[in-house]
Design a protein around this motif. Sequence first.
Motif, PDB file in Angstrom:
ATOM      1  N   GLN A  60      10.502  -6.279  51.942  1.00  0.00           N
ATOM      2  CA  GLN A  60      10.925  -6.783  50.634  1.00  0.00           C
ATOM      3  C   GLN A  60      12.339  -7.351  50.697  1.00  0.00           C
ATOM      4  O   GLN A  60      12.649  -8.341  50.032  1.00  0.00           O
TER       5      GLN A  60
ATOM      6  N   LEU B  23       2.198  -1.654  38.378  1.00  0.00           N
ATOM      7  CA  LEU B  23       3.501  -1.474  39.006  1.00  0.00           C
ATOM      8  C   LEU B  23       3.419  -1.696  40.515  1.00  0.00           C
ATOM      9  O   LEU B  23       4.310  -2.302  41.115  1.00  0.00           O
TER      10      LEU B  23
ATOM     11  N   ARG C 126      13.513 -11.289  49.796  1.00  0.00           N
ATOM     12  CA  ARG C 126      14.587 -11.646  48.868  1.00  0.00           C
ATOM     13  C   ARG C 126      15.632 -12.539  49.555  1.00  0.00           C
ATOM     14  O   ARG C 126      16.248 -13.382  48.949  1.00  0.00           O
TER      15      ARG C 126
ATOM     16  N   ARG D  76       3.461  -5.346  41.301  1.00  0.00           N
ATOM     17  CA  ARG D  76       4.752  -6.007  41.073  1.00  0.00           C
ATOM     18  C   ARG D  76       5.844  -5.521  42.021  1.00  0.00           C
ATOM     19  O   ARG D  76       6.654  -6.313  42.493  1.00  0.00           O
ATOM     20  N   ARG D  77       5.862  -4.213  42.299  1.00  0.00           N
ATOM     21  CA  ARG D  77       7.018  -3.637  43.005  1.00  0.00           C
ATOM     22  C   ARG D  77       6.676  -3.030  44.368  1.00  0.00           C
ATOM     23  O   ARG D  77       7.585  -2.666  45.112  1.00  0.00           O
TER      24      ARG D  77
ATOM     25  N   PRO E  76       8.342   2.507  44.884  1.00  0.00           N
ATOM     26  CA  PRO E  76       8.736   3.139  43.618  1.00  0.00           C
ATOM     27  C   PRO E  76       7.706   4.143  43.092  1.00  0.00           C
ATOM     28  O   PRO E  76       7.973   4.821  42.102  1.00  0.00           O
TER      29      PRO E  76
END
Length: 400
Positions: free
Chosen positions: A396, A271, A400, A274-275, A279
């Motif tokens: 992040q 995780l 994006r 990926r993130r 989180p």
Amino acid sequence: MTTPAALWNRDFLLSAIFNFLGILVFYLLVVIIGPYAVDVLHASISAGGLAVGSFIVGSLIGRLATGQLVDRVGGKPMLVISAIAFTLMTMSYHFIQDMATLIGIRLLHGIALGVAGTAVGSIMAYSIPPARKGEGVGYFSLSTTFASAIGPFLGLFLMNHAGFGVIFIACSAASLLACLCALPIHGRPKQTGTQVAATPRPPLRFTLSELLERKAVPIALITFLASLCYAAILAYLGAFSRSAGLSGAASFFFVAYSVVILISRPFVGRLLDRRGANPILPPCLLLLAAGMLLVALAQNSLMLLAATALIGLGFGNIQSVSQAVAIKMAGPTRMGLATSTWFIFLDAGLGFGPYFLGLLVPHTGFRALYGAMAVLALLTLPAYWYLHGRKEARAQTEVR
């Protein structure tokens, strides 16, 4: 030399085994050195505590002196030299006759492990494919988790059933095996990549900026605050459980803690890759706070074991995630210094925390201490967002 494509390559596996054996020796000795000093060397309890703490001081000295050296000369030479020194220091326990010698050996032993830990952590970081950094660090740190669960249990068992001499023999054998594991490790070249190889290394400087990796300090501070909470468990769970009539459940604490981490950490590592950390770390801090509060309120074994699960999910994953973040923030040329910086803050919390927290116990009692640690974990949440979380969220958003 390119970064290995496979996670489970030889350097990674040997580094994990070496780390397990080194930390196992540390935990085997840390629980018996106090009683050894009092029973065999006829020292006072405070002198025994000094013998325990001198190892942590040595470890901090070793890490401070090693980070930039690993980045310049490579991890392999530093690892082999420190592994030999670590083995010799472990064998020296057989010949101790007085407290001055014990404290001196503990200090040198800590320096050797501090250097070895930084070197093997750097080798581990370079052996992991960049896209799997979080997952790899999570798997690697399981070696520390298992050692911290097995070491105290084995040390106390051998002390009660075999004696100090057998413990020193077992530690010497484990140290020698660790030394043998260090020899086949390739490590990394002094410089990696065409661009890095073309860039001259600056001279060694013992300034603050060269002893600590600035980019790793914010997440290392979060590690320090969280480790203070766990230090209260390491140092005082035994005394608290006896006073609360929960000794039976407490004896399974570290085993249950390791099982929870074993189950959760691989998923958490993937995780993270990926993130990112946002989180993961805030929920882990909440879990740590809930676990500490449950310890403070524990009236039966079930409550204490439930607290174990929460603390394992919380602090257990804070360790691996924060280490991976520190390495990622530093970049490929300063991984050794980042590893050293992260361990310095972790060791400071776990090493000095028990002393300062112990000053509170006579005035507050154990339950209030654990309640205060729950509050500290909650207060670490805004500190995390200010020091790291908001920067990661902004980065992040820009991607994006």
